[in-house]
Design a protein around this motif. Structure first.
Motif, short mmCIF file in Angstrom:
data_model
loop_
_atom_site.label_atom_id
_atom_site.label_comp_id
_atom_site.label_asym_id
_atom_site.label_seq_id
_atom_site.Cartn_x
_atom_site.Cartn_y
_atom_site.Cartn_z
N LYS A 8 26.34 44.11 48.24
CA LYS A 8 26.84 44.74 47.03
C LYS A 8 27.14 46.22 47.26
N LEU A 9 26.30 46.88 48.06
CA LEU A 9 26.56 48.28 48.40
C LEU A 9 27.87 48.40 49.16
N ALA A 10 28.11 47.48 50.09
CA ALA A 10 29.35 47.49 50.87
C ALA A 10 30.57 47.35 49.96
N GLN A 11 30.46 46.48 48.98
CA GLN A 11 31.58 46.29 48.05
C GLN A 11 31.85 47.57 47.26
N VAL A 12 30.79 48.25 46.82
CA VAL A 12 30.97 49.49 46.08
C VAL A 12 31.63 50.55 46.96
N LEU A 13 31.13 50.71 48.18
CA LEU A 13 31.63 51.76 49.07
C LEU A 13 33.07 51.49 49.49
N VAL A 14 33.38 50.25 49.81
CA VAL A 14 34.71 49.91 50.33
C VAL A 14 35.74 49.74 49.21
N ARG A 15 35.37 49.03 48.16
CA ARG A 15 36.34 48.69 47.11
C ARG A 15 36.45 49.74 46.02
N TYR A 16 35.40 50.55 45.86
CA TYR A 16 35.40 51.55 44.79
C TYR A 16 35.39 52.98 45.32
N SER A 17 34.32 53.36 46.01
CA SER A 17 34.17 54.77 46.41
C SER A 17 35.30 55.23 47.32
N LEU A 18 35.61 54.46 48.35
CA LEU A 18 36.65 54.85 49.30
C LEU A 18 37.99 54.16 49.02
N ARG A 209 29.77 82.39 31.19
CA ARG A 209 31.15 81.98 30.94
C ARG A 209 31.62 81.02 32.02
N VAL A 210 32.39 80.03 31.64
CA VAL A 210 32.87 79.03 32.59
C VAL A 210 34.39 78.85 32.51
N GLY A 211 35.05 79.75 31.81
CA GLY A 211 36.50 79.65 31.69
C GLY A 211 37.19 79.67 33.04
N GLY A 212 38.13 78.78 33.25
CA GLY A 212 38.85 78.71 34.51
C GLY A 212 38.19 77.82 35.54
N ARG A 213 36.96 77.37 35.27
CA ARG A 213 36.27 76.47 36.18
C ARG A 213 36.88 75.07 36.11
N THR A 214 36.77 74.34 37.22
CA THR A 214 37.21 72.95 37.24
C THR A 214 35.98 72.05 37.21
N TRP A 215 35.86 71.24 36.17
CA TRP A 215 34.74 70.33 36.03
C TRP A 215 35.13 69.00 36.64
N MET A 216 34.35 68.53 37.62
CA MET A 216 34.65 67.29 38.32
C MET A 216 33.68 66.19 37.90
N ASN A 217 34.18 65.00 37.84
CA ASN A 217 33.39 63.83 37.44
C ASN A 217 32.66 63.27 38.66
N ALA A 218 31.32 63.42 38.71
CA ALA A 218 30.53 62.90 39.82
C ALA A 218 30.28 61.41 39.59
N ASP A 219 31.30 60.61 39.91
CA ASP A 219 31.31 59.20 39.52
C ASP A 219 31.29 58.25 40.71
N GLY A 220 30.84 58.75 41.87
CA GLY A 220 30.77 57.88 43.04
C GLY A 220 32.06 57.78 43.80
#
Length: 254
Positions: A8-18, A209-220
């Motif tokens: 299942k980890l392999a499927q996540v890494l290969v099919r989703y993360s990468l 203040r955080v104006g101008g910052r880029t917020w990234m989604n840490a979603d795997g």
């Protein structure tokens, strides 16, 4: 029989993360302890049509190198490493140390000398990643060493890690997509605000203040940048964005 968790980890890494596609050039770099998981990732990547190269580090070789190498060797960067940095378009790394303290007795100056020599490679990796020429992912494989560092048994630590990777779910990829959707809502919210106000029960009161910052989604997925989930480590207290309460008691209120 392969461990179902590794499959299942392999499927996540290969099919989703990468998101491996036919023709992708994938390199897997890992310690030998991660061999059971590497096999399943390799299998899944080949099925996905990738050209896969595996680089396995035998436990103890890094320690020997830093004990024995002279200055010239410490500063040497293999042309093979330079070629690989330009050749592969997908990179997967497994942290899989049996002894996380193996280099504790090494002179920090020796580590710094080697690190400085390899800095151009690291910079090139980040440049390619920022341009989406290279997609990378790093994950952790449970070992006795990591379990001991955490004060846990190996079985308990394995359960902890695989739960964190959502491997305990019936459909981990669907789980990670749900994480993406939830967090993207928060990213979109924070992007609209310029001021963060953090208040905790121990009298912490910080406004910035955080104006101008880029917020990234840490979603795997493959990302680099400022991750909003650093705020989630607060676990208690309150966060205000432009005077509006958005985080309390370990949860975002949006």
């Amino acid at each position: 029989m392969p461990d179902p968790r590794h499959q299942k980890l392999a499927q996540v890494l290969v099919r989703y993360s990468l998101d491996i596609q036919p023709g992708d050039r994938l390199v897997i770099m890992a310690g030998e302890s991660a061999a059971p998981a590497i096999r399943e990732v390799y299998r899944e990547a080949v099925r996905a049509g990738a050209h896969v190269t595996v680089r396995t580090n035998i436990e103890g070789l890094t320690e020997i190198f830093f004990q024995e190498a002279n200055d010239d060797q410490l500063q040497y960067v293999s042309e093979v490493s330079v070629f690989e940095m330009e050749h592969f378009n997908k990179y997967l790394g497994f942290q899989a140390e049996q002894n996380s303290k193996a280099l504790s007795a090494i002179d920090p100056k020796r580590l710094a000398t080697s690190g400085k020599a390899r800095q151009p490679l690291q910079s090139r990796m980040m440049t390619r990643a920022a341009a989406s020429d290279l997609h990378w992912c790093a994950t952790l494989y449970p070992t006795n060493g990591y379990a001991q560092d955490a004060g846990m048994s190996l079985s308990d630590y394995e359960e902890f890690v695989y739960c964190a990777e959502l491997i305990d779910q019936a459909d981990p990829i669907a789980g990670w997509k749900a994480v993406h959707d939830t967090q993207q809502h928060i990213v979109d919210y924070l992007t609209k605000h310029d001021e963060i106000h953090i208040v905790t029960p121990d009298n912490t009161d910080i406004t910035y203040r955080v104006g101008g910052r880029t917020w990234m989604n840490a979603d795997g997925l493959n990302h680099s940048g400022l991750h909003w989930d650093m705020l989630c480590d607060l676990h208690s207290g309150k966060v205000y964005a432009d005077g509006e309460l958005c985080y309390q008691d370990g949860k975002f209120i949006i």
